[in-house]
Design a protein around this motif. Structure first.
Motif, PDB file in Angstrom:
ATOM      1  N   SER A 252      65.499  -4.039  19.617  1.00  0.00           N
ATOM      2  CA  SER A 252      64.881  -3.898  21.011  1.00  0.00           C
ATOM      3  C   SER A 252      64.628  -5.285  21.561  1.00  0.00           C
ATOM      4  O   SER A 252      64.823  -5.664  22.754  1.00  0.00           O
ATOM      5  CB  SER A 252      63.837  -3.073  21.129  1.00  0.00           C
ATOM      6  OG  SER A 252      64.319  -1.837  20.974  1.00  0.00           O
ATOM      7  N   SER A 253      63.900  -6.198  20.639  1.00  0.00           N
ATOM      8  CA  SER A 253      63.502  -7.467  21.102  1.00  0.00           C
ATOM      9  C   SER A 253      64.624  -8.483  21.450  1.00  0.00           C
ATOM     10  O   SER A 253      64.550  -9.473  22.209  1.00  0.00           O
ATOM     11  CB  SER A 253      62.662  -8.110  20.044  1.00  0.00           C
ATOM     12  OG  SER A 253      63.346  -8.561  18.836  1.00  0.00           O
ATOM     13  N   VAL A 254      65.839  -8.112  21.075  1.00  0.00           N
ATOM     14  CA  VAL A 254      67.071  -9.098  21.610  1.00  0.00           C
ATOM     15  C   VAL A 254      67.926  -8.128  22.263  1.00  0.00           C
ATOM     16  O   VAL A 254      69.201  -8.640  22.564  1.00  0.00           O
ATOM     17  CB  VAL A 254      67.783  -9.541  20.262  1.00  0.00           C
ATOM     18  CG1 VAL A 254      66.784 -10.759  19.584  1.00  0.00           C
ATOM     19  CG2 VAL A 254      68.247  -8.310  19.447  1.00  0.00           C
TER      20      VAL A 254
ATOM     21  N   LYS B  97      64.236   0.896  22.900  1.00  0.00           N
ATOM     22  CA  LYS B  97      63.209   1.094  22.136  1.00  0.00           C
ATOM     23  C   LYS B  97      62.599   2.408  22.390  1.00  0.00           C
ATOM     24  O   LYS B  97      61.990   2.820  21.130  1.00  0.00           O
ATOM     25  CB  LYS B  97      61.961   0.147  22.728  1.00  0.00           C
ATOM     26  CG  LYS B  97      60.650  -0.130  22.216  1.00  0.00           C
ATOM     27  CD  LYS B  97      59.830  -1.042  22.699  1.00  0.00           C
ATOM     28  CE  LYS B  97      58.265  -1.032  21.701  1.00  0.00           C
ATOM     29  NZ  LYS B  97      57.621  -1.894  22.243  1.00  0.00           N
ATOM     30  N   ASP B  98      62.502   3.089  23.376  1.00  0.00           N
ATOM     31  CA  ASP B  98      62.335   4.406  23.453  1.00  0.00           C
ATOM     32  C   ASP B  98      63.479   5.658  23.377  1.00  0.00           C
ATOM     33  O   ASP B  98      63.052   6.943  23.636  1.00  0.00           O
ATOM     34  CB  ASP B  98      61.479   4.662  24.852  1.00  0.00           C
ATOM     35  CG  ASP B  98      60.376   3.901  24.904  1.00  0.00           C
ATOM     36  OD1 ASP B  98      59.811   3.615  24.055  1.00  0.00           O
ATOM     37  OD2 ASP B  98      60.280   3.260  26.072  1.00  0.00           O
ATOM     38  N   ALA B  99      64.590   4.968  23.007  1.00  0.00           N
ATOM     39  CA  ALA B  99      65.866   5.835  22.768  1.00  0.00           C
ATOM     40  C   ALA B  99      65.486   7.110  21.802  1.00  0.00           C
ATOM     41  O   ALA B  99      65.015   6.901  20.569  1.00  0.00           O
ATOM     42  CB  ALA B  99      67.071   5.314  22.517  1.00  0.00           C
TER      43      ALA B  99
ATOM     44  N   ALA C  73      62.170 -11.234  15.971  1.00  0.00           N
ATOM     45  CA  ALA C  73      61.065 -11.050  15.297  1.00  0.00           C
ATOM     46  C   ALA C  73      60.232 -10.034  15.972  1.00  0.00           C
ATOM     47  O   ALA C  73      60.341  -9.918  17.254  1.00  0.00           O
ATOM     48  CB  ALA C  73      60.285 -12.121  14.925  1.00  0.00           C
ATOM     49  N   ALA C  74      59.586  -8.936  15.425  1.00  0.00           N
ATOM     50  CA  ALA C  74      58.723  -8.209  16.185  1.00  0.00           C
ATOM     51  C   ALA C  74      57.425  -7.845  15.463  1.00  0.00           C
ATOM     52  O   ALA C  74      57.137  -8.400  14.279  1.00  0.00           O
ATOM     53  CB  ALA C  74      59.309  -6.798  16.274  1.00  0.00           C
ATOM     54  N   PRO C  75      56.388  -7.588  16.204  1.00  0.00           N
ATOM     55  CA  PRO C  75      55.012  -7.597  15.618  1.00  0.00           C
ATOM     56  C   PRO C  75      54.987  -6.451  14.370  1.00  0.00           C
ATOM     57  O   PRO C  75      55.637  -5.515  14.453  1.00  0.00           O
ATOM     58  CB  PRO C  75      54.184  -6.706  16.549  1.00  0.00           C
ATOM     59  CG  PRO C  75      54.985  -7.493  17.995  1.00  0.00           C
ATOM     60  CD  PRO C  75      56.431  -7.247  17.381  1.00  0.00           C
TER      61      PRO C  75
END
Length: 477
Positions: free
Chosen positions: A42-44, A51-53, A112-114
């Motif tokens: 989702s970040s790219v 993200k919510d799919a 990268a994601a949290p």
């Protein structure tokens, strides 16, 4: 689980790999799985919809990097536990070709994601190890080991028959059979252990257990027969998976290369009227009625002063010793030569072919040895030759395994070794029982058989076994 396996296969970190080979095709597929994988992609991704799919949905958009559009893609979203791996997973369909897929992969690996536990509080994709997606499916209870192995059987199947047999195991036919046999042996083992838990005076003197005999022998015998049937199935399944080597041999200019090309339906070997044209062997795979055949064209068998041809002839003779079957060609235009008669004397593993049948009708001497008239030029006799090859293979299998295998069958050497181990333990238990030895000598053998069957499905496994098995898978599976 060992530290070695945990460092390689045992975590739930996000992984990514090509599920198709990048190249000239309509699509390239990249597979992603693991904790945080949806957030990373989702970040790219160009849309917040990903993200919510919900699981089992498809999202269309662009993979982006630093506001640059990399490729227009379709992303299939699978959420745990309803996915192949049992984890959050995505399949990214990119445009075909090498450049688009590789650019998308590089973008994913830079995302990268949290997260927690990773450097600087971020999680990142790492390259998937061979078979790691299927390994995670096993660890998360989505597949047992027999079905995991059938995944690679499907990938490597050389014929439709091989694919169909692999699909049966993927549907659980072998798993079901193993579990049923194991259930029978557990029942026998439980009866034995009940006796061992009581003193002799608490068991009636006329019982099988008191006499030192194997309890529930009818059930144990039925289990043994089913195990033997499974063990026998491997030789047949091995043929459909690995194929058989069939070598075309004969004197120079007998029509070997022409027959080779005719069976392949393409010009692979050089055909010329000059004897000794083929200096070395050449091979190709051909499907003969569902059986993968490694067909080998060899140098003409003759004495030669030419050093290169001499090496080729020696290699041909070595292949004759290794082959499961030899198609020995007799030059129809020349008739049966003295050198041919030397080979006719040893007809083991050989089918004799009367070549050039379109210009030379088969002679009585050739009929006496069962030679088949074949013309590579017109195709005359090829259908009969294929039938004879299949018949010879099936006859060999019937000689070894009766009328063949019906029902569940094992698909790997690992499974065969474990079925053999279970058979051996059970046969030894019967042998001890016949001698009326103490039951405490029989019970461990029953446990050994049960554990061997548990290892086939993965109910009983070790880190080394899993690493060895999944390490043979291709990346992306």
């Amino acid at each position: 689980m060992s530290d070695k396996l945990a460092a390689n296969y045992g975590d739930d970190s996000p992984i990514a790999a090509f599920a198709t080979v990048p190249g000239n095709s309509a699509l390239t597929l990249i597979r992603c799985s693991g904790k945080g994988s949806i957030e990373l992609v989702s970040s790219v991704f160009s849309s917040d919809k990903l993200k919510d799919a919900p699981g089992n949905t498809v999202v269309h958009g662009w993979i982006i990097s630093a506001h640059e559009k990399i490729d227009e893609v379709v992303v299939s979203v699978f959420r745990a536990p309803k996915s192949y791996t049992g984890e959050d997973s995505l399949d990214i369909s990119c445009h075909g070709g090498s450049a688009a897929g590789r650019a998308v992969m590089e973008t994913l690996k830079s995302a990268a994601a949290p997260g927690c536990g990773a450097a600087k509080g971020s999680i990142v994709f790492r390259d998937a190890l061979p078979g790691e997606f299927t390994f995670r499916a096993f660890m998360n209870g989505k597949l047992d080991l027999t079905r995991c192995e059938s995944v690679m059987e499907m990938v490597s199947a050389k014929t439709e028959t091989g694919r169909r047999h692999a699909a049966e195991r993927l549907c659980g036919s072998l798993e079901t059979e193993i579990n049923e046999i194991k259930k029978m042996l557990v029942e026998v083992l439980a009866a034995a252990e009940i006796y061992l838990d009581y003193s002799e005076d608490e068991i009636t003197s006329d019982s099988e257990e008191a006499a030192g005999r194997l309890p529930k022998q009818d059930i144990a015998l039925c289990a043994l027969e089913r195990l033997k049937k499974l063990a026998a199935s491997w030789q047949i399944e091995r043929i459909y998976q690995e194929g058989v080597t069939v070598v075309i041999a004969g004197l120079p200019n007998s029509g070997k290369s022409s027959l080779f090309n005719a069976m392949l339906k393409e010009d692979r070997s050089i055909v010329a009227e000059i004897p000794g044209t083929t200096r070395d062997w050449i091979e190709a795979w051909v499907n003969i009625e569902g059986i993968p055949v490694r067909l080998v064209d060899t140098a003409g068998l003759r004495e030669s002063s030419d050093s290169v041809e001499k090496i080729g002839v020696e290699r041909s003779r070595k292949l004759l010793q290794e082959a499961e079957m030899v198609l020995y060609l007799i030059d129809g235009a020349q008739g049966v030569a003295d050198e041919d008669r030397d080979f006719i004397k040893n007809g083991d593993r050989r089918l004799f072919v009367w070549s050039k049948a379109d210009i030379a009708p088969i002679c009585d001497q050739a009929r006496e040895i069962g030679a088949l008239g074949v013309s590579a030029k017109t195709g005359e006799g090829l259908a009969e030759l294929y039938a004879a090859i299949v018949s010879a293979i099936q006859e060999k299998l019937r000689g070894e395994h009766g009328d063949g295998i019906v029902g569940a069958a094992i698909g790997t050497a690992r499974q065969k070794n474990l079925v053999d181990a279970a058979c051996s333990a059970l046969e030894e238990a019967f042998a001890i029982s016949e001698k009326e030895e103490p039951l405490d000598l029989i019970a461990p053998l029953l446990r050994e058989a049960v554990n061997a069957l548990g290892e086939i499905t993965g109910e009983v496994s070790t880190a080394d076994i899993l690493e060895e098995m999944f390490g043979k898978f291709c990346v992306g599976k």
